[in-house]
Scaffold this active site. Sequence first.
Site, short mmCIF file in Angstrom:
data_model
loop_
_atom_site.label_atom_id
_atom_site.label_comp_id
_atom_site.label_asym_id
_atom_site.label_seq_id
_atom_site.Cartn_x
_atom_site.Cartn_y
_atom_site.Cartn_z
N LYS A 156 0.83 -1.21 0.00
CA LYS A 156 0.00 0.00 0.00
C LYS A 156 0.86 1.26 0.00
O LYS A 156 0.62 2.18 -0.78
CB LYS A 156 -0.90 -0.07 1.24
CG LYS A 156 -1.89 1.07 1.40
CD LYS A 156 -3.12 0.64 2.17
CE LYS A 156 -2.87 0.41 3.65
NZ LYS A 156 -2.73 1.66 4.43
N SER A 157 1.86 1.30 0.85
CA SER A 157 2.71 2.50 0.94
C SER A 157 3.42 2.76 -0.38
O SER A 157 3.49 3.91 -0.85
CB SER A 157 3.78 2.30 2.03
OG SER A 157 3.19 2.22 3.30
N ARG A 192 2.78 6.03 -3.25
CA ARG A 192 3.90 6.89 -3.67
C ARG A 192 4.17 6.77 -5.16
O ARG A 192 4.46 7.75 -5.85
CB ARG A 192 5.14 6.53 -2.85
CG ARG A 192 5.02 7.00 -1.39
CD ARG A 192 5.96 6.21 -0.51
NE ARG A 192 6.08 6.73 0.83
CZ ARG A 192 5.24 6.46 1.84
NH1 ARG A 192 4.17 5.69 1.63
NH2 ARG A 192 5.44 6.96 3.05
N ARG A 197 -8.86 11.78 12.23
CA ARG A 197 -7.42 11.59 12.43
C ARG A 197 -6.65 12.91 12.40
O ARG A 197 -6.98 13.80 11.61
CB ARG A 197 -6.89 10.59 11.40
CG ARG A 197 -7.56 9.24 11.62
CD ARG A 197 -7.06 8.19 10.70
NE ARG A 197 -5.66 7.88 10.93
CZ ARG A 197 -4.95 7.08 10.14
NH1 ARG A 197 -5.50 6.54 9.08
NH2 ARG A 197 -3.70 6.83 10.42
N SER A 220 7.14 9.45 11.97
CA SER A 220 6.02 9.26 11.03
C SER A 220 6.50 9.39 9.60
O SER A 220 6.96 10.47 9.18
CB SER A 220 4.92 10.30 11.29
OG SER A 220 4.04 10.33 10.18
N ASP A 276 2.17 -1.03 11.91
CA ASP A 276 0.87 -1.49 11.41
C ASP A 276 0.56 -2.94 11.81
O ASP A 276 -0.52 -3.45 11.48
CB ASP A 276 0.81 -1.37 9.89
CG ASP A 276 0.80 0.09 9.44
OD1 ASP A 276 0.33 0.94 10.22
OD2 ASP A 276 1.28 0.37 8.34
N LYS A 299 -4.62 5.53 14.64
CA LYS A 299 -4.64 4.83 13.35
C LYS A 299 -6.09 4.77 12.86
O LYS A 299 -6.92 5.56 13.29
CB LYS A 299 -4.01 3.44 13.50
CG LYS A 299 -2.52 3.50 13.84
CD LYS A 299 -1.73 4.11 12.70
CE LYS A 299 -0.25 4.21 13.03
NZ LYS A 299 0.49 5.00 12.04
N ARG A 306 -7.44 -3.72 9.69
CA ARG A 306 -6.47 -4.62 10.34
C ARG A 306 -7.04 -5.28 11.60
O ARG A 306 -6.61 -6.38 11.97
CB ARG A 306 -5.17 -3.87 10.66
CG ARG A 306 -4.49 -3.34 9.40
CD ARG A 306 -3.03 -3.04 9.61
NE ARG A 306 -2.53 -2.10 8.61
CZ ARG A 306 -2.22 -2.42 7.34
NH1 ARG A 306 -2.33 -3.65 6.93
NH2 ARG A 306 -1.79 -1.49 6.51
C1 S3P Z 1 2.59 4.86 6.33
C2 S3P Z 1 3.14 5.28 7.50
C3 S3P Z 1 2.63 4.86 8.82
C4 S3P Z 1 1.71 3.63 8.69
C5 S3P Z 1 0.74 3.75 7.56
C6 S3P Z 1 1.47 3.90 6.24
C7 S3P Z 1 3.16 5.36 5.06
O1 S3P Z 1 1.87 5.91 9.37
O2 S3P Z 1 1.02 3.42 9.90
O3 S3P Z 1 -0.10 2.62 7.48
O4 S3P Z 1 2.88 4.79 3.99
O5 S3P Z 1 3.93 6.33 5.11
P1 S3P Z 1 2.56 7.10 10.26
O6 S3P Z 1 3.41 7.91 9.37
O7 S3P Z 1 1.39 7.88 10.79
O8 S3P Z 1 3.32 6.39 11.33
#
Ligand code: S3P
Length: 437
Positions: free
Chosen positions: A26-27, A31, A127, A171, A319, A346, A391
């Site tokens: 996902k991350s 991007r 959030r 973060s 996560d 979260k 999750r």
């Molecule tokens: C993420 C960063 C994390 C993670 C999220 C995905 C990202 O969050 O919990 O699921 O893709 O940069 P935080 O930056 O709030 O820790």
Amino acid sequence: MTGASLDWRSSASGPLHGVVPVPGDKSVSHRAMMLAALAEGTSHIHGFLEGEDTRATAAAMQQLGVRIDTAGDGTRVVHGVGLHGLRACAAPLDCGNAGTGMRLLTGLLAGQAFDSTLIGDASLSKRPMRRVTDPLEQMGAQIATHDGLPPLHVRGGRALQGIRYTLPVASAQVKSALLLAGLYARGETEVIEPHPTRDYTERMLAAFGWPIVFSPGRARLAGGHVLRATDVTVPADFSSAAFFLVAACIVPGSELLLPAVGLNPRRTGLLTALRLMGADISVENEGESGGEPVGDLRVRYAPLHGVELPEALVPDMIDEFPALFIAAAAAEGTTVVRGAAELRVKESDRLASMARGLRTVGVVVDEQPDGAVIRGGRIGGGAVDSHGDHRIAMSFAVAGLRAAAPIRIGDCGNVATSFPGFMMLANRCGFALSDAG
Ligand code: S3P
């Protein structure tokens, strides 16, 4: 955006076996979509996660004037418009459930010539966004929030200036938002973290040809360069693999193989944690895909014991705590988690959601402000609530495998945000998971 309320029932089953191809990260998908949109030329994203979160990001880029096609094999073909080629969109950009989508887009939009509005679903609308808007405003951005919460109104036409910013909380989302704004800023933007977090934005900016200097916990770039189209292969998402890792660890006789999983060290804290608890997990076929370490994970059942989780592991498994809590509940002895207050902001308050759910199924949990103490042993049946959190839902689906009676899990529609097809893959390797009607 999010699925309709949908309840699941998870029951004990025999050993789990087979190969489980979990979907793309996902991350990385968020991007890749954003950078490809801002690049000059056409980029191909192989293995893009077709989950609701990342599709929302793709839809936002389309609303901003980027043409995105889907090839026959599912590859996303993104016709980049260049750094200054996005077009204003009068309608709000809906990030759905995705904190990553909203926070990264905020940074990206802060440097545009036009105004934008970002909205999200009920969970995202609760959030905290000041962690992103405060430093962006220090760079010269102007962003209106509702008392620090979405919707966000991002003012265009602002001249951004690079800053040196030390994050108060580790973060990757905040770091990434600042780096994306830094593409549009005069001078240098430098981000320093209290503990290193996932560095996908840094690696991917480099892959798209943007000069960037980074090392664990630190990243620095200057504005005024060009992103050049490139092809990205998205590895399988470690966070999705995590549910199957824990499942095989707790069901006697199980053995699963999870192919080509992303093994960026800032993501794999759960591997270390499970091994500390006695898990039998090996990495095979280690290699590299799109600049990211990948490998096949082979996990075999092994009896787990409780541990005091080293606090230094927390950011590398941020996560994975819902899954870890299930491992802890099935382990012999007590597991102690500290230094994880971030879990409260979260997709749900994950310390509260997990503690409540585990107690419902008979597990003794002492919830603390920044963690929990979980007494492992017997897991019973009952009806738990996912609190709309993907999750939490998948974690209790795993818990059901070891439960003395079925576990009913409320509100599982959001599993589609990160893991479309979870139920099918789970049942294929031996889960007994069904719609509860
Ligand atoms: C993420 C960063 C994390 C993670 C999220 C995905 C990202 O969050 O919990 O699921 O893709 O940069 P935080 O930056 O709030 O820790």
